[in-house]
Write an enzyme that holds these catalytic residues in place. Structure first.
Site, mmCIF file in Angstrom:
data_model
loop_
_atom_site.group_PDB
_atom_site.id
_atom_site.type_symbol
_atom_site.label_atom_id
_atom_site.label_comp_id
_atom_site.label_asym_id
_atom_site.label_seq_id
_atom_site.Cartn_x
_atom_site.Cartn_y
_atom_site.Cartn_z
ATOM 1 N N ARG A 1 -11.644 9.282 20.031
ATOM 2 C CA ARG A 1 -11.409 9.040 21.471
ATOM 3 C C ARG A 1 -11.477 10.346 22.250
ATOM 4 N NH1 ARG A 1 -6.877 4.739 19.908
ATOM 5 N NH2 ARG A 1 -6.694 6.270 18.261
ATOM 6 N N ASN B 1 -14.577 -0.173 17.356
ATOM 7 C CA ASN B 1 -14.164 0.063 18.748
ATOM 8 C C ASN B 1 -15.043 0.958 19.600
ATOM 9 O OD1 ASN B 1 -11.522 -1.360 18.780
ATOM 10 N ND2 ASN B 1 -11.067 0.099 17.137
ATOM 11 N N HIS C 1 -13.093 3.147 -0.173
ATOM 12 C CA HIS C 1 -13.131 2.032 0.791
ATOM 13 C C HIS C 1 -13.766 0.771 0.205
ATOM 14 C CE1 HIS C 1 -13.564 5.536 3.815
ATOM 15 N NE2 HIS C 1 -12.302 5.151 3.841
ATOM 16 N N ASN D 1 0.876 -1.168 0.000
ATOM 17 C CA ASN D 1 0.000 0.000 0.000
ATOM 18 C C ASN D 1 0.917 1.223 0.000
ATOM 19 O OD1 ASN D 1 -1.819 2.012 0.486
ATOM 20 N ND2 ASN D 1 -2.685 1.113 2.353
ATOM 21 N N ARG E 1 -2.426 -2.067 -3.525
ATOM 22 C CA ARG E 1 -3.671 -1.343 -3.257
ATOM 23 C C ARG E 1 -3.651 -0.031 -4.035
ATOM 24 N NH1 ARG E 1 -5.516 2.431 1.697
ATOM 25 N NH2 ARG E 1 -7.636 2.680 0.958
ATOM 26 N N GLY F 1 -15.963 2.181 13.964
ATOM 27 C CA GLY F 1 -16.994 1.142 13.859
ATOM 28 C C GLY F 1 -16.674 -0.097 14.677
ATOM 29 N N ASP G 1 -9.925 13.196 16.495
ATOM 30 C CA ASP G 1 -9.868 11.810 16.956
ATOM 31 C C ASP G 1 -11.081 11.496 17.834
ATOM 32 O OD1 ASP G 1 -9.128 9.502 18.719
ATOM 33 O OD2 ASP G 1 -7.278 9.648 17.558
ATOM 34 N N HIS H 1 -18.245 1.713 7.060
ATOM 35 C CA HIS H 1 -16.798 1.800 7.314
ATOM 36 C C HIS H 1 -16.586 3.148 7.996
ATOM 37 C CE1 HIS H 1 -12.443 1.234 6.129
ATOM 38 N NE2 HIS H 1 -12.488 2.510 6.495
ATOM 39 N N ARG I 1 -13.059 16.039 7.848
ATOM 40 C CA ARG I 1 -13.780 16.350 6.600
ATOM 41 C C ARG I 1 -15.245 16.618 6.902
ATOM 42 N NH1 ARG I 1 -11.856 11.175 3.342
ATOM 43 N NH2 ARG I 1 -10.215 10.942 4.874
ATOM 44 N N GLU J 1 -8.387 -5.307 4.603
ATOM 45 C CA GLU J 1 -8.211 -4.997 3.185
ATOM 46 C C GLU J 1 -7.021 -5.759 2.607
ATOM 47 O OE1 GLU J 1 -8.473 -1.040 4.767
ATOM 48 O OE2 GLU J 1 -9.450 -0.372 2.927
ATOM 49 N N ASN K 1 -11.271 7.347 10.583
ATOM 50 C CA ASN K 1 -10.987 8.773 10.469
ATOM 51 C C ASN K 1 -11.678 9.328 9.219
ATOM 52 O OD1 ASN K 1 -9.755 11.187 11.172
ATOM 53 N ND2 ASN K 1 -8.098 10.777 9.730
HETATM 54 P P1 AMP Z 1 -9.129 4.438 11.227
HETATM 55 O O1 AMP Z 1 -9.096 5.573 10.253
HETATM 56 O O2 AMP Z 1 -9.941 3.279 10.762
HETATM 57 O O3 AMP Z 1 -7.752 4.032 11.688
HETATM 58 O O4 AMP Z 1 -9.877 4.980 12.536
HETATM 59 C C1 AMP Z 1 -9.390 6.045 13.292
HETATM 60 C C2 AMP Z 1 -10.431 6.487 14.295
HETATM 61 O O5 AMP Z 1 -10.798 5.354 15.088
HETATM 62 C C3 AMP Z 1 -9.995 7.574 15.251
HETATM 63 O O6 AMP Z 1 -11.033 8.527 15.384
HETATM 64 C C4 AMP Z 1 -9.793 6.835 16.559
HETATM 65 O O7 AMP Z 1 -10.132 7.634 17.648
HETATM 66 C C5 AMP Z 1 -10.755 5.682 16.463
HETATM 67 N N1 AMP Z 1 -10.264 4.518 17.220
HETATM 68 C C6 AMP Z 1 -9.365 3.632 16.801
HETATM 69 N N2 AMP Z 1 -9.142 2.693 17.759
HETATM 70 C C7 AMP Z 1 -9.933 3.003 18.809
HETATM 71 C C8 AMP Z 1 -10.176 2.422 20.083
HETATM 72 N N3 AMP Z 1 -9.545 1.328 20.492
HETATM 73 N N4 AMP Z 1 -11.077 3.028 20.877
HETATM 74 C C9 AMP Z 1 -11.708 4.133 20.474
HETATM 75 N N5 AMP Z 1 -11.520 4.722 19.265
HETATM 76 C C10 AMP Z 1 -10.657 4.173 18.432
#
Ligand code: AMP
Length: 398
Positions: A284, A334, A180, A7, A91, A332, A282, A208, A241, A383, A211
């Protein structure tokens, strides 16, 4: 057969070496900051200690050379020599409107990837460099390209043509391409298997949510609509975005003298969770500050969940109903409060969430009740495995 999945971005090259006999990951890593000061390779063979190699990599060819050195290293490696790497799967973010499925790399394929650079400048340019680097370093090894957009090429014209003068579609190929696709294809297939649903007779809404995020309506195994559009800016609210906005907003943003590029930057990089909350992109941080009483974080979370719910309703209508909803990607997989917030109020549609099941963690689990007419599952996306499977199928058929 061992397949290297690559990738490549404009300055990075992520990889996984997968043994297709049992679909296990033999090694993975990332060459970062290619062509930039401070390049390094982070590499780990399964069951061995990770290594970090800080070394200049001025281009993708140097990066893949270093990756090969680590993959075949007697101490850190996963294979004894390069002949143990039998094929490469690349990819590709954008395949334009000609690439409707995964294909063996040839000059035509490369020219189509190049044509689609306009829609994904950073990604497709980097991916081409990645392909050419692998061709230089691994001559004769078969290569396959797997396109994120290919899965969405089954979307009918009334869902992929924008309501603007037709010449932009006919002459400039301005249309919904989505993104995606490899992830949506993988999780919708796994979701059907997990639930014992016949994929060829199913209506699945794939969410999906990371971020970046997109929602896809998958009918009988094919994408029939998706929330991302010409570019990954359209659709649900994302980390930074905006997702869907009235295009007139752009004109308003530009009133203080911003250029069109600066206005697009506002929508791509300063909006979404970050823009609404003023706290972070983020999830979290958004969840924790909302729980501490930050009203704007709470608003960002509410918008986030509402937008996804709205797409779920729209896609149930598009498919004449829905059998299953699947959540994947960082958020999705977590974030239970997002899944709960999204599904709230969908009981009328037959969605019954089991709050206890929703607290689980793992790669694949059901979160709806046993008597829920619409099943809801969480499936960890993969993926790389999907790319490796496509590569295996095409190379074996050669
Ligand atoms: P991705 O682009 O699929 O890597 O997802 C990133 C997003 O997922 C960010 O907003 C993170 O805060 C959230 N995220 C990833 N892992 C966790 C986790 N273990 N608990 C809560 N949020 C998570």
């Amino acid at each position: 057969m061992n397949i290297l999945v690559v990738n490549a971005g404009s300055s990075s090259m992520k990889y996984q070496l997968i043994n297709m006999d049992d679909e296990t990951v033999m090694a993975k890593g990332n060459a970062e900051r290619i062509g930039i000061e401070g390049s390094k390779l982070v590499h780990r063979a399964t069951g061995k200690d990770p290594v970090e190699v800080v070394q200049p990599m001025s281009n993708h060819t140097e990066a893949i050379r270093l990756i090969m050195k680590e993959l075949t290293d007697p101490e850190h490696g996963a294979v004894s020599d390069m002949s143990q790497i039998h094929a490469v799967g690349h990819r590709i973010v954008h395949g334009g409107d000609k690439m409707t499925k995964s294909v063996i790399v040839d000059d035509y394929v490369k020219s189509e990837i190049e044509k689609a650079i306009a829609w994904a400048p950073l990604h497709n340019g980097g991916a081409l460099m990645g392909i050419e680097a692998c061709e230089n370093v691994m001559p004769g090894v078969p290569m396959v390209t797997v396109f994120d957009t290919a899965f969405h090429q089954t979307i009918p014209d009334y869902a992929h043509v924008y309501g603007i003068p037709y010449k932009y579609y006919a002459e400039n190929r301005i249309r919904r391409y989505g993104a995606h696709g490899t992830s949506h294809r993988y999780v919708s297939q796994r979701c059907a298997q997990f639930l014992g649903l016949p994929l060829e007779n199913s209506r699945i809404i794939s969410c999906h949510v990371g971020n970046g995020g997109s929602i896809t309506a998958v009918k009988n195994g094919q994408s029939v609509d998706t929330s991302m559009g010409l570019t990954p800016l359209e659709g649900i609210l994302m980390g930074s975005r905006s997702g869907d906005v009235d295009p007139t907003v752009v004109e308003f943003i530009m009133r203080d003298g911003k250029t069109i590029q600066e206005a697009m930057d506002v929508l791509n990089k300063q909006s979404g969770l970050l823009g609404v909350s003023g706290v972070s992109s983020d999830m979290r941080d958004i969840v924790s500050t909302a729980q501490q009483g930050n009203a704007r974080s709470q608003l960002a979370l509410n918008i986030f969940n509402y937008r996804i719910r709205k797409y779920i309703g729209a896609y149930a209508a598009a498919m004449g109903g829905v059998d299953a909803i699947v959540f994947t990607a960082g958020i999705g997989e977590n974030v239970q409060v997002v899944r709960e917030g999204v599904l709230q109020g969908l009981e009328w549609m037959g969605v019954k969430l089991d709050p206890e099941r929703n607290k689980q963690r793992g790669d694949e689990f059901l979160i709806s009740t046993d008597d829920s007419p619409v099943k809801v599952v969480v499936i960890a996306t993969n993926e790389e495995l999907m790319i490796a499977r496509d590569t295996l199928a095409l190379v074996s058929a050669q």
